[in-house]
Design a protein around this motif. Structure first.
Motif, short mmCIF file in Angstrom:
data_model
loop_
_atom_site.label_atom_id
_atom_site.label_comp_id
_atom_site.label_asym_id
_atom_site.label_seq_id
_atom_site.Cartn_x
_atom_site.Cartn_y
_atom_site.Cartn_z
N UNK A 79 117.69 47.08 27.94
CA UNK A 79 116.51 47.83 27.50
C UNK A 79 115.50 46.92 26.82
N UNK A 80 115.99 45.95 26.05
CA UNK A 80 115.05 45.05 25.37
C UNK A 80 114.30 44.18 26.37
N UNK A 81 114.95 43.86 27.50
CA UNK A 81 114.27 43.14 28.55
C UNK A 81 113.13 43.97 29.13
N UNK A 82 113.36 45.26 29.26
CA UNK A 82 112.30 46.16 29.73
C UNK A 82 111.15 46.20 28.74
N UNK A 83 111.50 46.20 27.44
CA UNK A 83 110.44 46.26 26.42
C UNK A 83 109.61 44.99 26.41
N UNK A 84 110.25 43.83 26.57
CA UNK A 84 109.49 42.57 26.56
C UNK A 84 108.65 42.45 27.82
N UNK A 85 109.19 42.92 28.96
CA UNK A 85 108.41 42.90 30.20
C UNK A 85 107.16 43.78 30.07
N UNK A 86 107.33 44.94 29.42
CA UNK A 86 106.20 45.85 29.23
C UNK A 86 105.15 45.22 28.33
N UNK A 87 105.59 44.48 27.30
CA UNK A 87 104.64 43.80 26.42
C UNK A 87 103.86 42.74 27.17
N UNK A 88 104.56 41.96 27.99
CA UNK A 88 103.89 40.92 28.78
C UNK A 88 102.87 41.55 29.73
N UNK A 89 103.25 42.65 30.35
CA UNK A 89 102.33 43.34 31.25
C UNK A 89 101.09 43.81 30.51
N UNK A 90 101.27 44.33 29.30
CA UNK A 90 100.11 44.79 28.51
C UNK A 90 99.17 43.62 28.21
N UNK A 91 99.75 42.46 27.89
CA UNK A 91 98.90 41.29 27.62
C UNK A 91 98.14 40.88 28.88
N UNK A 92 98.84 40.78 30.00
CA UNK A 92 98.19 40.35 31.23
C UNK A 92 97.06 41.27 31.63
N UNK A 93 97.21 42.56 31.34
CA UNK A 93 96.17 43.53 31.68
C UNK A 93 95.03 43.58 30.67
N UNK A 94 95.23 42.92 29.51
CA UNK A 94 94.24 42.99 28.43
C UNK A 94 93.12 41.97 28.59
N UNK A 95 93.29 40.99 29.47
CA UNK A 95 92.29 39.92 29.62
C UNK A 95 92.43 39.32 31.03
N UNK A 96 91.52 38.43 31.37
CA UNK A 96 91.45 37.94 32.76
C UNK A 96 91.63 36.42 32.89
N UNK A 97 92.01 35.75 31.79
CA UNK A 97 92.08 34.29 31.85
C UNK A 97 93.51 33.74 31.91
N UNK A 98 94.46 34.48 31.38
CA UNK A 98 95.84 33.98 31.26
C UNK A 98 96.81 34.94 31.92
#
Length: 453
Positions: free
Chosen positions: A77-96
């Motif tokens: 479950x914690x892997x799912x939570x960290x993946x979701x956090x990474x996805x949120x970051x990737x969707x928050x900006x367009x450079x990284x």
């Protein structure tokens, strides 16, 4: 890399087979870092994952984005939570574009990172169980993040007190807390109330309450008072509660005289009356949790990282309390920090991700709310989201409040090898009924031999 790191990490590879499968020792997967042996939600995975490649993704991601590789040890479950956090970051900006890769347990992560650094194919950001950070820091492979914090108008003072003990080495800020936990006392309050028993605050209280909860029919124990996973985390906590230290200040030997013997004699006395159920080494965290949630034991020493799952599974009035004191309250911390690798060619982009995780409500704060790890910045602690969660689940606030008694219990580059010897001592005493003093004397001699290397 320095020979010292290679030597220690060779022991780490050997040690990964000592325990099966938390984390962190403390710790999903099982680690031996002296941070508690815990199933999900714990620092590592409780389910197997494919072996991760040590080859980094190309620097240029899709659409011209800079790719940042982030290696971690969160599965289940914690892997799912960290993946979701990474996805949120990737969707928050367009450079990284951050690519998160699960690298197995903490021990496995360390071994893979050593190999990758030597091959110059390491990640940009690495999650490291805090007891392993010093050996990488001594080999100059972790970036000093102080200048990056300044650029982001942040400082080390922004982080939670009690979680920064493994962040600064050689006057460099080489790691920052992320998925962090402590051991705590988990209690079936319904069971205590039925017996008219108060929540124990001292060792004497603990022994009396644990013995009062024992149910024995003939030669069979139907219920025990206390349990804990097979791990170095809990005896180390008790050594500090007795006013000892695990390592001496000079870094040459153990830091106790009689406190370790007092700890193990206390545990053996309870084990002999059924007041303590010490589970088999294999899968001990899951066994202890199941004993607790099924009502076969009334109290448990276990990681704060299990609070979420225990809340979901307990069919009784479940509460937490500080680890009971002997002379003082004390709690070693566990879990992992994140570090910026000095070999990264994308440090600015990597820091953009790290600073977002530290400061954006959709970053680390949401991960903490999801997973149950401790809030690692002061702003998180002060946030309305954390306050609301603590009001709903007071057990989590107890875990945070206990941080005022946090100790840096295993801060030495030789920790991995010494920990292996301490596990042997625990096995000898708790499973094989060997003499406490003789076993600890052997452990002390081995510790001194290792620390001289």
């Amino acid at each position: 890399m320095k020979k010292k790191l290679s030597t220690v990490l060779m022991a780490t590879a050997m040690l990964s087979g000592v325990l099966a499968g938390c984390g962190g020792g403390g710790g999903g997967a099982q680690s031996s870092s002296g941070t508690g042996s815990t199933p999900a939600p714990a620092p590592a995975a409780s389910t197997p994952a494919p072996a991760a490649s040590t080859t980094p993704a190309p620097a240029a991601g899709s659409g011209g984005k800079v790719t940042v590789n982030f290696w971690h040890s969160l599965g289940g479950k914690n892997g799912e939570y960290i993946d979701a956090m990474i996805k949120r970051f990737n969707e928050s900006q367009s450079k990284v574009q951050v690519v998160g890769t699960f690298q197995g347990s903490y021990d496995e992560m360390v071994t893979k990172l050593q190999q990758a650094v030597a091959a110059k194919s390491g990640p940009d950001v690495a999650m490291l169980e805090r007891a392993y950070i010093q050996m990488f820091a001594d080999s100059d492979v972790l970036e000093d993040m102080t200048p990056f914090l300044k650029k982001s108008n942040m400082s080390a003072d922004d982080f939670t007190q009690g979680l920064m003990g493994h962040s600064v080495f050689n006057k460099k800020l080489v790691s920052l807390p992320f998925n962090r936990s402590t051991p705590i006392l988990h209690i079936n309050k319904t069971m205590l109330d039925e017996k008219g028993l108060a929540i124990p605050k001292t060792w004497d209280d603990l022994k009396k309450v644990a013995n009062a909860l024992v149910v024995k029919e003939g030669n069979e124990y139907k219920r025990y008072g206390l349990t804990m996973p097979y791990d170095t985390w809990y005896p180390i906590a008790m050594i500090y509660e007795a006013k000892g230290k695990f390592f001496n200040d000079a870094g040459t030997s153990v830091g106790y005289t009689t406190e370790a013997a007092k700890t193990f004699q206390f545990l053996k006395d309870m084990q002999n009356t059924g007041a303590l159920y010490y589970p088999p080494a294999q899968d001990s965290g899951n066994i202890a949790n199941t004993m607790f949630t099924s009502g076969k034991v009334g109290m448990m020493f276990q990681s704060t990282g299990t609070i979420g799952s225990l809340v979901d599974n307990a069919k009784f009035d479940y509460v937490t309390a500080f680890m009971p004191m002997d002379q003082v309250y004390a709690t070693p911390t566990g879990g992992a920090n994140v570090s910026l690798m000095s070999g990264s060619k994308n440090k600015d982009a990597a820091w953009e991700f790290m600073s977002w995780a530290m400061t954006d409500p959709k970053g680390g704060l949401q991960f903490v709310l999801d997973s149950g790890y401790l809030p690692f910045t002061k702003k998180m602690v002060e946030s309305q989201q954390i306050k609301d969660q603590w009001a709903k689940q007071p057990a989590r606030k107890v875990a945070y409040d206990q941080l005022q008694y946090a100790t840096d219990s295993n801060k030495h580059v030789a920790w991995t090898q010494v920990n292996q010897e301490f596990l042997k001592a625990i096995q000898a005493i708790m499973y094989d009924n060997k003499d406490v003093n003789a076993t600890l004397d052997t452990f002390k001699k081995e510790t001194e031999r290792i620390m001289k290397q």
